[in-house]
Design an enzyme around this catalytic site. Structure first.
Site, PDB file in Angstrom:
ATOM      1  N   ARG A   1     -28.942   4.171 -25.947  1.00 17.87           N
ATOM      2  CA  ARG A   1     -28.083   3.793 -24.826  1.00 17.87           C
ATOM      3  C   ARG A   1     -28.950   3.406 -23.643  1.00 17.87           C
ATOM      4  O   ARG A   1     -29.985   4.029 -23.406  1.00 17.87           O
ATOM      5  CB  ARG A   1     -27.202   5.002 -24.468  1.00 17.87           C
ATOM      6  CG  ARG A   1     -25.788   4.664 -24.164  1.00 17.87           C
ATOM      7  CD  ARG A   1     -24.916   5.907 -24.241  1.00 17.87           C
ATOM      8  NE  ARG A   1     -24.082   5.891 -25.428  1.00 17.87           N
ATOM      9  CZ  ARG A   1     -23.438   6.940 -25.902  1.00 17.87           C
ATOM     10  NH1 ARG A   1     -23.553   8.106 -25.319  1.00 17.87           N
ATOM     11  NH2 ARG A   1     -22.681   6.817 -26.965  1.00 17.87           N
TER      12      ARG A   1
ATOM     13  N   SER B   1     -20.767   8.340 -24.064  1.00 21.84           N
ATOM     14  CA  SER B   1     -20.784   9.732 -24.497  1.00 21.84           C
ATOM     15  C   SER B   1     -19.383  10.261 -24.761  1.00 21.84           C
ATOM     16  O   SER B   1     -18.402   9.804 -24.182  1.00 21.84           O
ATOM     17  CB  SER B   1     -21.465  10.587 -23.427  1.00 21.84           C
ATOM     18  OG  SER B   1     -21.242  11.950 -23.645  1.00 21.84           O
TER      19      SER B   1
ATOM     20  N   ARG C   1     -18.377  13.113 -23.847  1.00 18.41           N
ATOM     21  CA  ARG C   1     -18.137  14.226 -22.919  1.00 18.41           C
ATOM     22  C   ARG C   1     -16.695  14.283 -22.402  1.00 18.41           C
ATOM     23  O   ARG C   1     -16.196  13.369 -21.758  1.00 18.41           O
ATOM     24  CB  ARG C   1     -19.131  14.176 -21.760  1.00 18.41           C
ATOM     25  CG  ARG C   1     -19.004  13.018 -20.831  1.00 18.41           C
ATOM     26  CD  ARG C   1     -20.194  12.915 -19.889  1.00 18.41           C
ATOM     27  NE  ARG C   1     -21.406  12.568 -20.624  1.00 18.41           N
ATOM     28  CZ  ARG C   1     -22.442  11.902 -20.091  1.00 18.41           C
ATOM     29  NH1 ARG C   1     -22.415  11.551 -18.836  1.00 18.41           N
ATOM     30  NH2 ARG C   1     -23.509  11.623 -20.808  1.00 18.41           N
TER      31      ARG C   1
END
EC number: 4.2.1.3
Length: 784
Positions: free
Chosen positions: A475, A670, A672
């Site tokens: 990334r 992500s 998250r």
């Protein structure tokens, strides 16, 4: 079957080393091969996979892709489950759960809130995200253990109490540990990290999810996933020279872009597959997260069998051989889209800056950089990470470095090495690779994520200084690695990173260009060659695993009420049964908005277990369309501009609901779930975008928010940051039925637009209950 029993006998004998063979032959029968060395009483159940596949194949009456076999093979009810790619929601029973320490905190806090005594499936916690790269592996690890002692203690004791295995800091990166110990052909594994698909390199369906999804599986509840489409990538030819497995996914990313794989599994097949090592296949699957794919997978083959044997799992390979027909695609199966790549023609690639789908051949990047005004001098080269830290990766990089050293050269750029696991670190130390990489100027970091996720105490530049770095990571979003928005990060293979770091410039093409040795003579680097696996056995290094006790009921888990790192969760409020009227717009986001923009990592990682504290980073990286600035929005009640989190807190204090307006592929990156928890915690109710990334959309639903998309993407332009929004018709909220949005402009005029959603009936119940966790508790109370 006698051949299976005999093969198991010899494999157990060979793998036992000096230990005496003492396992009764019956234990080697199909149903009695352990899922891992760490869970000897949890067995691989290929018979159930086979039974489910046969039920579904008979129902669908067509050949199945490998992805379908493994996914449908894990259906909760294969006989009755409605199956339509891209449309229906599947109820699945994954085999296991894995959590990294930054997301495990919130996942375990949610599991504690569920009131359940123990996890229902094998689960593990991996400490890899909280170790900051500063001065080198040992020092950085000691510092991390000291700084994060409270969090590590919480995770260790919570794991012990609830039956979760605990990999201590220094063990390595979650995905490398999974590949070495837990992934296997045909497994369905969910992990609270977006790069969980790494396990597809061993033929498993491994999917990144938010913590609330992990809680469902750990609680023994069927896990929901929208039936994925399947994109086939047919590989022909053979990799050679400077081309590597990383170049396959860099090329695919350039074709599909960061959202081209959304809602689909990428399934690699074709004769070229067998030319790629198992860890190379893992690299390709790992970075599939960057194209939005649900996951990626390769068919079981001899390269996987070789890796399983080398990592002490020959018994699993023998069992997989028996069931191989279910671990490869059916002949004549149909893909929703097919991409073909000739590996013999594939050139080394480098992608970036600022997005992982901006693909360039290495031969072109120097000229492109000069044309675009990107810095061509490379300040730092970084190899390793969960994407490229295998024994083969380190060997190929060392092969490049060794040539430079032979001519008296070292890296012109700073150079760092991140081993993927303690096993990799110990083995490359033993076999000399680590020393070669140090000799060429490299600094070996801890077995952890480090700079890849922003855990990098970078000292060589000032914030705002324009510079270039090259990495073998996955990334490269703005500020991702070092929190500097002017760092131009490029991703490529470890061997290309090493070559470019030696040359010190993007203008160097190792396939054609020459370097000048210390003696003044020009030389050209030869394409690297290295063993995919060590000739000797892997060196396991230090023992870093904590087994959960058989009975953890007496274990105490500490969460101090005054802690700044951990905070027990309070249930979110239920829907009040009314329409959401006159919501303010917290921010209208311009352009790319990843989960890094919504909930930054780096220094904020220390608050991942404390929802209120980490909410102070809400959307601080997002660009406000009103003024083109980050972390500066107009407070509609005071008309003053201020930080996004402060404004959200003010609205919450005043009892005012608010919404966020986003662009395309909102929430990519992500997994998250903090990017969903934070807006919910600070009073958000609705996120309206042109499109969502899969994991983030699910995370928002889990926390009781409404992720909605414009029926007409052009309607994005009708909403202004100073408007008020009302979502009406919620009393009739139903699957497939759009919701009406009334836009109220400051001049008194109104416009009505339609918003789409992907909620099914059970997900609507999450919204109504206030969150998926609230709904779980409601159902538990009804059963009791």
């Amino acid at each position: 079957k006698v051949p299976v029993l005999m093969l198991c006998f010899f494999q157990h004998a060979l793998n036992s080393g000096i230990r005496r063979y003492h396992v009764a032959p019956v234990l080697c029968q199909r149903a009695k091969v352990a899922m891992s060395h760490f869970e000897p009483n949890e067995y691989i159940n290929y018979e159930k996979l086979e039974k489910n596949i046969n039920i579904v194949r008979k129902r669908l009456d067509r050949p199945l892709t490998l992805s379908e076999k493994i996914v449908y093979g894990h259906l909760d009810d294969p006989a009755k489950q409605e199956i339509e790619r891209g449309k229906t929601y599947l109820r699945l029973r994954p085999d296991r759960v894995a959590m990294q320490d930054a997301t495990a905190q919130m996942a375990m806090l949610q599991f504690i809130s569920s009131g359940l005594p123990k996890v229902a499936v094998p689960s593990t916690i991996h400490c890899d995200h909280l170790i900051e790269a500063q001065s080198g592996g040992e020092k950085d690890l000691r510092r991390a253990k000291d700084i994060n002692q409270e969090v590590y203690n919480f995770l260790a004791t919570a794991g012990a109490k609830y039956g979760v295995g605990f990999w201590k800091p220094g063990s390595g990166i979650i995905h490398q540990i999974i590949l070495e110990n837990y992934s296997y052909p045909g497994v369905m594994l969910i992990g609270t990290d977006s790069h969980t698909p790494n396990g597809g390199g061993l033929g498993g369906i491994c999917i990144g999810v938010g913590g609330a999804d992990a809680v469902d599986v750990m609680a023994g509840i069927p896990w929901e996933l929208k039936c994925p489409k399947v994109i086939g990538v047919k590989l022909t030819g053979k990799l050679s020279g400077w081309s590597s497995p990383k170049d396959v996914i860099l090329k695919v990313a350039g074709i599909l872009t960061v959202k081209g794989g959304t809602g689909a599994i990428i399934e690699y097949h074709g004769p070229g597959v067998d030319s790629i090592s198992c860890t190379g296949m893992a690299t390709i699957c790992n970075m599939g997260a960057e194209i939005g794919a649900t996951t990626s997978v390769f068919p079981y083959n001899a390269r996987m069998k070789k890796y399983l044997g080398k990592t002490g799992r020959a018994d699993i390979a023998a069992l997989a051989d028996e069931f191989q027909q279910h671990l490869v695609p059916d002949s004549g199966c149909q893909y929703d889209q097919v991409i073909e790549i000739n590996l013999s023609e594939l050139k080394p690639h480098i992608n970036g800056p600022f997005t992982p789908d901006l693909a360039h051949p290495v031969s072109d990047i120097g000229a492109v950089a000069e044309k675009e005004g990107w810095p061509v001098d490379i300040r730092v080269g970084l190899i390793g990470s969960c994407t490229n830290s295998s024994y083969e990766d380190m060997g190929r990089s060392a092969a490049v470095a060794k040539q430079a050293l032979a001519h008296g050269l070292k890296c012109k750029s700073k150079f760092t090495i991140t081993p993927g696991s303690e096993q990799i670190r110990a083995t490359i130390e033993r076999d000399g690779y680590a020393q070669i990489l140090r000799d060429v100027g490299g600094l070996v970091l801890a077995n952890a994520c480090g700079p890849c996720i922003g855990q990098w105490d970078r000292k060589d530049i000032k914030k705002g200084e324009k510079n270039t770095i090259v990495t073998s990571y996955n990334r490269n979003f703005t500020g991702r690695n070092d929190a500097n928005p002017e760092t131009h990060a490029f991703v490529t293979s470890p061997e290309i990173v090493t070559a470019l770091s030696i040359a010190g410039t993007l203008k160097f093409n190792p396939e054609t260009d020459f370097l000048t040795g210390a003696d003044g003579k020009k030389f050209k680097l030869e394409a690297p060659d290295a063993d995919e696996l060590p000739k000797l056995e892997f060196d396991p290094g230090q023992d870093t695993y904590q087994y959960p006790p058989k009975d953890g009921s007496g274990q105490h888990v500490d969460v101090s009420p005054t802690s700044q790192r951990l905070q027990l969760l309070e249930p979110f409020d239920k829907w009040d049964g009314k329409d959401l009227e006159d919501m303010l717009i917290l921010i209208k986001v311009k352009g790319k908005c990843t989960t890094d923009h919504i909930s930054a990592a780096g220094p904020w990682l220390k608050f991942r277990g404390h929802l209120d504290n980490i909410s102070n980073n809400l959307l601080i990286g997002a660009i406000n369309i009103e003024n083109g600035k980050a972390n500066s929005v107009r407070n509609a009640l005071t008309q003053e501009f201020g930080p996004v989190p402060d404004t959200a807190r003010y609205y919450k204090k005043m009892g005012v609901k608010w919404a966020v307006i986003g662009d395309e592929n909102y929430g990519e990156g992500s997994s998250r779930e903090h990017a969903a928890l934070e807006p919910r915690h600070l009073g958000g109710r609705v996120i309206i975008t042109k499109s969502f990334a899969r994991i983030h959309e699910t995370n928002l639903k889990k926390q009781g928010l409404l992720p909605l998309t414009f029926a007409d993407p052009a309607d994005y332009n009708k909403i202004h940051p100073v408007d008020k929004l009302s979502i009406v018709g919620l009393a009739d909220f139903a699957p497939g039925k759009p919701l009406k949005c009334i836009i109220k402009h400051p001049n008194g005029s109104q416009e009505t637009i339609m918003l789409n959603h992907t909620f099914n009936e059970s997900q609507i119940e999450w919204f109504q209950a206030g969150s998926a966790l609230n709904r779980m508790k409601e159902l538990q109370q009804k059963r009791s």
